[in-house]
Design a protein around this motif. Structure first.
Motif, PDB file in Angstrom:
ATOM      1  N   ASN A 158       7.801  52.521  20.059  1.00 48.24           N
ATOM      2  CA  ASN A 158       9.155  52.770  20.559  1.00 48.24           C
ATOM      3  C   ASN A 158      10.211  51.944  19.842  1.00 48.24           C
ATOM      4  O   ASN A 158      11.390  52.051  20.123  1.00 48.24           O
ATOM      5  CB  ASN A 158       9.221  52.542  22.067  1.00 48.24           C
ATOM      6  N   GLY A 159       9.783  51.112  18.932  1.00 50.46           N
ATOM      7  CA  GLY A 159      10.724  50.317  18.150  1.00 50.46           C
ATOM      8  C   GLY A 159       9.990  49.761  16.945  1.00 50.46           C
ATOM      9  O   GLY A 159       8.756  49.865  16.867  1.00 50.46           O
ATOM     10  N   SER A 160      10.732  49.189  16.004  1.00 47.67           N
ATOM     11  CA  SER A 160      10.139  48.587  14.800  1.00 47.67           C
ATOM     12  C   SER A 160       9.227  49.535  14.038  1.00 47.67           C
ATOM     13  O   SER A 160       8.273  49.099  13.389  1.00 47.67           O
ATOM     14  CB  SER A 160       9.352  47.318  15.154  1.00 47.67           C
ATOM     15  N   VAL A 161       9.536  50.824  14.097  1.00 52.53           N
ATOM     16  CA  VAL A 161       8.711  51.826  13.413  1.00 52.53           C
ATOM     17  C   VAL A 161       8.659  51.538  11.908  1.00 52.53           C
ATOM     18  O   VAL A 161       7.617  51.694  11.265  1.00 52.53           O
ATOM     19  CB  VAL A 161       9.277  53.240  13.687  1.00 52.53           C
ATOM     20  N   GLU A 162       9.789  51.068  11.385  1.00 56.28           N
ATOM     21  CA  GLU A 162       9.905  50.907   9.930  1.00 56.28           C
ATOM     22  C   GLU A 162       9.016  49.793   9.361  1.00 56.28           C
ATOM     23  O   GLU A 162       8.799  49.741   8.162  1.00 56.28           O
ATOM     24  CB  GLU A 162      11.375  50.704   9.527  1.00 56.28           C
ATOM     25  N   VAL A 163       8.503  48.933  10.222  1.00 55.21           N
ATOM     26  CA  VAL A 163       7.639  47.872   9.680  1.00 55.21           C
ATOM     27  C   VAL A 163       6.157  48.263   9.682  1.00 55.21           C
ATOM     28  O   VAL A 163       5.319  47.562   9.130  1.00 55.21           O
ATOM     29  CB  VAL A 163       7.808  46.502  10.412  1.00 55.21           C
ATOM     30  N   ALA A 164       5.846  49.411  10.302  1.00 53.90           N
ATOM     31  CA  ALA A 164       4.443  49.814  10.476  1.00 53.90           C
ATOM     32  C   ALA A 164       3.638  49.893   9.161  1.00 53.90           C
ATOM     33  O   ALA A 164       2.516  49.382   9.112  1.00 53.90           O
ATOM     34  CB  ALA A 164       4.357  51.126  11.257  1.00 53.90           C
ATOM     35  N   PRO A 165       4.182  50.516   8.098  1.00 53.46           N
ATOM     36  CA  PRO A 165       3.372  50.570   6.869  1.00 53.46           C
ATOM     37  C   PRO A 165       3.077  49.171   6.318  1.00 53.46           C
ATOM     38  O   PRO A 165       1.932  48.867   5.966  1.00 53.46           O
ATOM     39  CB  PRO A 165       4.243  51.380   5.898  1.00 53.46           C
ATOM     40  N   ARG A 166       4.101  48.318   6.303  1.00 50.19           N
ATOM     41  CA  ARG A 166       3.922  46.968   5.775  1.00 50.19           C
ATOM     42  C   ARG A 166       2.934  46.172   6.626  1.00 50.19           C
ATOM     43  O   ARG A 166       2.173  45.342   6.138  1.00 50.19           O
ATOM     44  CB  ARG A 166       5.272  46.246   5.744  1.00 50.19           C
ATOM     45  N   ALA A 167       2.940  46.449   7.927  1.00 53.54           N
ATOM     46  CA  ALA A 167       2.040  45.724   8.837  1.00 53.54           C
ATOM     47  C   ALA A 167       0.638  46.340   8.841  1.00 53.54           C
ATOM     48  O   ALA A 167      -0.242  45.882   9.572  1.00 53.54           O
ATOM     49  CB  ALA A 167       2.630  45.754  10.248  1.00 53.54           C
ATOM     50  N   GLY A 168       0.439  47.386   8.049  1.00 54.06           N
ATOM     51  CA  GLY A 168      -0.889  48.004   7.969  1.00 54.06           C
ATOM     52  C   GLY A 168      -1.229  48.866   9.179  1.00 54.06           C
ATOM     53  O   GLY A 168      -2.396  49.163   9.439  1.00 54.06           O
ATOM     54  N   LEU A 169      -0.214  49.269   9.954  1.00 48.07           N
ATOM     55  CA  LEU A 169      -0.472  50.068  11.159  1.00 48.07           C
ATOM     56  C   LEU A 169      -0.450  51.569  10.877  1.00 48.07           C
ATOM     57  O   LEU A 169      -0.999  52.359  11.637  1.00 48.07           O
ATOM     58  CB  LEU A 169       0.584  49.762  12.232  1.00 48.07           C
ATOM     59  N   ALA A 170       0.237  51.962   9.811  1.00 47.52           N
ATOM     60  CA  ALA A 170       0.356  53.385   9.495  1.00 47.52           C
ATOM     61  C   ALA A 170       0.584  53.558   8.002  1.00 47.52           C
ATOM     62  O   ALA A 170       0.984  52.618   7.309  1.00 47.52           O
ATOM     63  CB  ALA A 170       1.532  53.983  10.273  1.00 47.52           C
ATOM     64  N   ASP A 171       0.325  54.769   7.501  1.00 48.88           N
ATOM     65  CA  ASP A 171       0.551  55.050   6.075  1.00 48.88           C
ATOM     66  C   ASP A 171       2.024  55.324   5.796  1.00 48.88           C
ATOM     67  O   ASP A 171       2.581  54.842   4.823  1.00 48.88           O
ATOM     68  CB  ASP A 171      -0.269  56.292   5.660  1.00 48.88           C
ATOM     69  N   VAL A 172       2.614  56.158   6.657  1.00 45.56           N
ATOM     70  CA  VAL A 172       4.027  56.515   6.500  1.00 45.56           C
ATOM     71  C   VAL A 172       4.680  56.468   7.880  1.00 45.56           C
ATOM     72  O   VAL A 172       3.999  56.255   8.893  1.00 45.56           O
ATOM     73  CB  VAL A 172       4.203  57.926   5.864  1.00 45.56           C
ATOM     74  N   ILE A 173       5.988  56.705   7.938  1.00 52.30           N
ATOM     75  CA  ILE A 173       6.673  56.717   9.231  1.00 52.30           C
ATOM     76  C   ILE A 173       7.498  57.987   9.390  1.00 52.30           C
ATOM     77  O   ILE A 173       7.781  58.686   8.414  1.00 52.30           O
ATOM     78  CB  ILE A 173       7.605  55.495   9.422  1.00 52.30           C
ATOM     79  N   CYS A 174       7.889  58.278  10.617  1.00 54.61           N
ATOM     80  CA  CYS A 174       8.831  59.354  10.894  1.00 54.61           C
ATOM     81  C   CYS A 174       9.830  58.756  11.874  1.00 54.61           C
ATOM     82  O   CYS A 174       9.488  58.458  13.018  1.00 54.61           O
ATOM     83  CB  CYS A 174       8.085  60.534  11.519  1.00 54.61           C
ATOM     84  N   ASP A 175      11.051  58.512  11.380  1.00 56.95           N
ATOM     85  CA  ASP A 175      12.012  57.774  12.205  1.00 56.95           C
ATOM     86  C   ASP A 175      13.434  58.282  11.964  1.00 56.95           C
ATOM     87  O   ASP A 175      13.676  59.029  11.013  1.00 56.95           O
ATOM     88  CB  ASP A 175      11.918  56.281  11.855  1.00 56.95           C
ATOM     89  N   LEU A 176      14.358  57.849  12.819  1.00 59.70           N
ATOM     90  CA  LEU A 176      15.755  58.249  12.681  1.00 59.70           C
ATOM     91  C   LEU A 176      16.411  57.481  11.541  1.00 59.70           C
ATOM     92  O   LEU A 176      16.175  56.290  11.383  1.00 59.70           O
ATOM     93  CB  LEU A 176      16.519  57.979  13.976  1.00 59.70           C
ATOM     94  N   VAL A 177      17.204  58.195  10.790  1.00 65.17           N
ATOM     95  CA  VAL A 177      17.880  57.605   9.643  1.00 65.17           C
ATOM     96  C   VAL A 177      19.336  58.021   9.706  1.00 65.17           C
ATOM     97  O   VAL A 177      19.639  59.159  10.055  1.00 65.17           O
ATOM     98  CB  VAL A 177      17.288  58.180   8.321  1.00 65.17           C
ATOM     99  N   SER A 178      20.253  57.101   9.415  1.00 66.39           N
ATOM    100  CA  SER A 178      21.616  57.580   9.169  1.00 66.39           C
ATOM    101  C   SER A 178      22.053  57.211   7.757  1.00 66.39           C
ATOM    102  O   SER A 178      22.214  58.080   6.920  1.00 66.39           O
ATOM    103  CB  SER A 178      22.613  57.172  10.251  1.00 66.39           C
ATOM    104  N   SER A 179      22.150  55.930   7.438  1.00 66.33           N
ATOM    105  CA  SER A 179      22.556  55.598   6.064  1.00 66.33           C
ATOM    106  C   SER A 179      21.354  55.463   5.127  1.00 66.33           C
ATOM    107  O   SER A 179      21.479  55.637   3.922  1.00 66.33           O
ATOM    108  CB  SER A 179      23.342  54.295   6.061  1.00 66.33           C
ATOM    109  N   GLY A 180      20.204  55.115   5.668  1.00 68.55           N
ATOM    110  CA  GLY A 180      19.039  54.882   4.822  1.00 68.55           C
ATOM    111  C   GLY A 180      18.856  53.407   4.474  1.00 68.55           C
ATOM    112  O   GLY A 180      17.871  53.022   3.853  1.00 68.55           O
ATOM    113  N   ALA A 181      19.819  52.572   4.924  1.00 65.71           N
ATOM    114  CA  ALA A 181      19.763  51.145   4.572  1.00 65.71           C
ATOM    115  C   ALA A 181      18.531  50.452   5.170  1.00 65.71           C
ATOM    116  O   ALA A 181      17.926  49.591   4.530  1.00 65.71           O
ATOM    117  CB  ALA A 181      21.035  50.449   5.036  1.00 65.71           C
ATOM    118  N   THR A 182      18.152  50.837   6.395  1.00 61.44           N
ATOM    119  CA  THR A 182      16.986  50.206   7.045  1.00 61.44           C
ATOM    120  C   THR A 182      15.703  50.552   6.290  1.00 61.44           C
ATOM    121  O   THR A 182      14.831  49.695   6.106  1.00 61.44           O
ATOM    122  CB  THR A 182      16.878  50.675   8.512  1.00 61.44           C
TER     123      THR A 182
END
Ligand code: ATP
Ligand code: ZN
Length: 225
Positions: free
Chosen positions: A152-176
């Motif tokens: 429910n949060g911190s989705v963007e850190v999942a690949p780096r943390a070894g929890l997932a291969d890729v993510i599917c998350d909300l984006v507006s500017s792409g900066a995150t």
């Protein structure tokens, strides 16, 4: 006791949609005195109560008929509808209007060095997301299977943390995404905030109030265009 004679509107308490939701009602002439910690606020000049909740709760409150109107992101609404359908329910509501704020896209993003050649190359990967139903609907067009990592949060850190291969998350500017070493590879849903109404009988006075507010919203949004 609940006062059913007043129009009940649910909006996000604090987050990306709250300021714009407040502003929209204010520009429509609804005078509300919001006290930061309060769940409920009352309009001073119209029979309207404002319920301030987490955005995730808004579709359910409208579908279940607890509130009359809700202001929520289409992404959250659609995910809730798909979730309820998966549970065998037939959720009902009316969309009154798409709004001119809260724009974002639900995208798949992969580590920068990932070579992307189309949805099929994501087959059987693990995907971190808050939106498993929207993701499933997207992949069903391509017969692609995936494993989920529900966050429910911190989705963007999942690949780096070894929890997932890729993510599917909300984006507006792409900066995150950029800051987390990810590249956007596919947009699966485009969203804006919207105004929804519960199904079912509405008293004539409440309906007249909704019509009045909707006419004003129309005017406010047109003036901003
Ligand atoms: P809550 O505490 O109410 O659950 P939240 O953290 O889930 O809040 P926010 O980040 O405030 O939600 O986002 C609310 C909505 O704003 C999203 O569901 C989406 O419709 C919209 N939105 C617009 N731009 C973005 C973005 N860049 N990232 C996330 N949501 C965005
Ligand atoms: Zn939320």
């Amino acid at each position: 006791m609940l006062d059913n004679s007043r129009l009940r509107i649910a909006m996000q308490k604090s987050g990306r949609l709250s300021d714009e939701s407040k502003k929209l009602l204010a520009q429509c002439g609804v005078k509300i005195n919001l006290q930061e910690q309060r769940l409920i606020a009352f309009a001073e000049n119209m029979p309207i109560d404002i319920l301030r909740v987490r955005d995730d709760d808004i579709p359910g409150l409208v579908i279940d008929g607890v509130v009359d109107i809700g202001i929520v992101g289409e992404n959250v609404l659609e995910e809730e509808v798909l979730d309820r359908r998966a549970e065998g329910e037939n959720p009902q509501y009316k969309t009154l209007r798409r709004l001119d704020f809260g724009g974002c896209r639900l995208s798949i993003a992969a580590p920068r060095d990932f070579v992307y050649s189309g949805p099929e190359c994501l087959n059987n990967l693990r995907i971190a997301t808050t939106y498993p139903h929207l993701l499933r609907r997207y992949f069903s067009q391509y017969n692609v299977n995936f494993k989920t990592c529900l966050l429910n949060g911190s989705v963007e850190v999942a690949p780096r943390a070894g929890l997932a291969d890729v993510i599917c998350d909300l984006v507006s500017s792409g900066a995150t995404l950029e800051a987390n070493g990810l590249q956007e590879i596919e947009v699966i849903y485009k969203s804006k905030a919207c105004l929804i109404q519960r199904e079912g009988e509405m008293s004539p006075t409440k309906q007249a109030l909704i019509d009045k507010v909707m006419t004003r919203i129309q005017g406010v949004i047109q003036a901003r265009e």
